[in-house]
Each structure stands twice: as structure tokens, then as C-alpha cells.
Design a protein around this motif. Sequence first.
Motif, PDB file in Angstrom:
ATOM      1  N   ALA A   1      -5.492  -5.933  -3.479  1.00  0.00           N
ATOM      2  CA  ALA A   1      -4.394  -6.826  -3.863  1.00  0.00           C
ATOM      3  C   ALA A   1      -4.808  -7.743  -5.010  1.00  0.00           C
ATOM      4  O   ALA A   1      -4.033  -7.966  -5.947  1.00  0.00           O
TER       5      ALA A   1
ATOM      6  N   ILE B   1      -5.153  -5.623  -8.328  1.00  0.00           N
ATOM      7  CA  ILE B   1      -3.844  -5.276  -8.892  1.00  0.00           C
ATOM      8  C   ILE B   1      -3.186  -6.517  -9.501  1.00  0.00           C
ATOM      9  O   ILE B   1      -2.525  -6.428 -10.540  1.00  0.00           O
ATOM     10  N   SER B   2      -3.401  -7.671  -8.901  1.00  0.00           N
ATOM     11  CA  SER B   2      -2.861  -8.906  -9.487  1.00  0.00           C
ATOM     12  C   SER B   2      -3.480  -9.188 -10.846  1.00  0.00           C
ATOM     13  O   SER B   2      -2.775  -9.546 -11.794  1.00  0.00           O
TER      14      SER B   2
ATOM     15  N   GLY C   1      -2.171  -6.950 -13.455  1.00  0.00           N
ATOM     16  CA  GLY C   1      -0.846  -7.397 -13.869  1.00  0.00           C
ATOM     17  C   GLY C   1      -0.904  -8.503 -14.894  1.00  0.00           C
ATOM     18  O   GLY C   1      -0.060  -8.575 -15.792  1.00  0.00           O
TER      19      GLY C   1
ATOM     20  N   LEU D   1       3.300  -7.342  -1.622  1.00  0.00           N
ATOM     21  CA  LEU D   1       3.295  -5.935  -1.219  1.00  0.00           C
ATOM     22  C   LEU D   1       1.931  -5.490  -0.691  1.00  0.00           C
ATOM     23  O   LEU D   1       1.825  -4.919   0.394  1.00  0.00           O
ATOM     24  N   PHE D   2       0.906  -5.712  -1.489  1.00  0.00           N
ATOM     25  CA  PHE D   2      -0.417  -5.207  -1.123  1.00  0.00           C
ATOM     26  C   PHE D   2      -1.188  -6.153  -0.210  1.00  0.00           C
ATOM     27  O   PHE D   2      -2.035  -5.719   0.550  1.00  0.00           O
TER      28      PHE D   2
ATOM     29  N   THR E   1       4.554 -10.426  -6.599  1.00  0.00           N
ATOM     30  CA  THR E   1       4.960  -9.133  -6.047  1.00  0.00           C
ATOM     31  C   THR E   1       3.758  -8.354  -5.535  1.00  0.00           C
ATOM     32  O   THR E   1       3.799  -7.767  -4.442  1.00  0.00           O
ATOM     33  N   ALA E   2       2.672  -8.343  -6.288  1.00  0.00           N
ATOM     34  CA  ALA E   2       1.475  -7.600  -5.879  1.00  0.00           C
ATOM     35  C   ALA E   2       0.867  -8.185  -4.608  1.00  0.00           C
ATOM     36  O   ALA E   2       0.477  -7.442  -3.698  1.00  0.00           O
ATOM     37  N   LEU E   3       0.799  -9.505  -4.527  1.00  0.00           N
ATOM     38  CA  LEU E   3       0.226 -10.127  -3.335  1.00  0.00           C
ATOM     39  C   LEU E   3       1.122  -9.947  -2.113  1.00  0.00           C
ATOM     40  O   LEU E   3       0.628  -9.800  -0.993  1.00  0.00           O
TER      41      LEU E   3
ATOM     42  N   PHE F   1       4.502 -10.822 -11.444  1.00  0.00           N
ATOM     43  CA  PHE F   1       3.740  -9.639 -11.046  1.00  0.00           C
ATOM     44  C   PHE F   1       2.733  -9.996  -9.958  1.00  0.00           C
ATOM     45  O   PHE F   1       2.555  -9.238  -8.996  1.00  0.00           O
ATOM     46  N   THR F   2       2.075 -11.146 -10.083  1.00  0.00           N
ATOM     47  CA  THR F   2       1.107 -11.580  -9.079  1.00  0.00           C
ATOM     48  C   THR F   2       1.778 -11.794  -7.737  1.00  0.00           C
ATOM     49  O   THR F   2       1.264 -11.370  -6.696  1.00  0.00           O
TER      50      THR F   2
END
Length: 186
Positions: A114, A117-118, A121, A141-142, A137-139, A134-135
Motif C-alpha cells: 500500500a 503504490i502510494s 502515485g 483499497l490496498f 484511494t491507494a491506502l 491517489f494516496t
Amino acid sequence: MKVDFEDASTLPGRRPVAFRRSTAPLALATVAGVLWPPLWLTLLVWKPTTWFRGVDTDWRLLVLAVGAIAVPAILWQLRREHARTGRPGTRLGVVWRFMFYGGLLAVGLQALLALVISVLGWVTSADPGQALGFTETALLLFGVGGLPLAAVVGVSYALWAGLCAAFLAVEERPTAKVRPGVLQRP
């Protein structure tokens, strides 16, 4: 068959064990532990669409790769700990240690994913607002969404590997019978 559950040592998996001296049972336990049945059965039935293509790699292949590294590492750590302290001293202890280390590893790797991916982004975003979105959403979801699933998969995989180790890599240690009067001092 009558089982007496008055003493905790009579419960299944509570007899004293020691790791086998030869390396063949350890290797067999490692191979059997890595080959978690839900993983290789689904790989046989549903072929992966992406084998090794960065972030798009099939998650089952990633789990198999992590298991191929983690199972022998945990088994080596447990064998070293048993030689040093005598713990884990039972089959149940071996299984519990595998489940603890496996679940911890799965959650840690998911949290790391997570964060990575952040950061990716941030690098690819055009402005700070897009990077923050983006951060988030990534945190979500993942991190928030993926952590429970990673914990369930990690503990399940580790349970299988721990059972393989408990029944293939260790053997029951003979216990000495207590005979009153034999070791008394004059």
C-alpha cells in the motif's frame, strides 16, 4: 477409545517433540508447506493471464513466491529457536508459531505494498491534489480493504505450512517415566 482431558498434556498436539536430525524430512516439510492446496489447484484450473509483468503479476504467483521464501525461513528460525530454548516444544506450538509469523508477514507485506503504490502515485501525478487523491484511494483499497484479506490468506497458508512442519519435520520426544525412589539421595 476413551480420552481423558483432565490434564492439558493429554490433549492432541501437546506431547513433547523435537526436530528430526536428518534433512530429508525438513526438505519434505518445506516442499509440502510451500504447495498450499488452494494455491496450486487454482493455478491448474485457472491459468494466470500475466506471469511476470510488474504490478499486474497474478497474485497467486506472488503468494507462491513469498511462500517459497517464507516457509523455509520460518522452519529454519523455529529449528534454531528450538535448539536454543527448547521452544516450541509441542506440535501445537509449531503450528501456532507458523500462524503467527505467517500472518504477521502477510499483513506487513500488504502494508508495504500500500505504501509503495502510494509513492508510485506521487511520482506519476500531475499536481499535489491528484497525488493526495491517489494516496487516499491507494491506502483505502490496498491498506484498509486489503489488510483483512491478506491476513486471512497469510494465516491460512501458514496454518497449512505449520501442519506440514508439525507432522513431517518434528517427531515425538520420548519422555522418561517417573519412578519414585530411583533417584533419591542416601
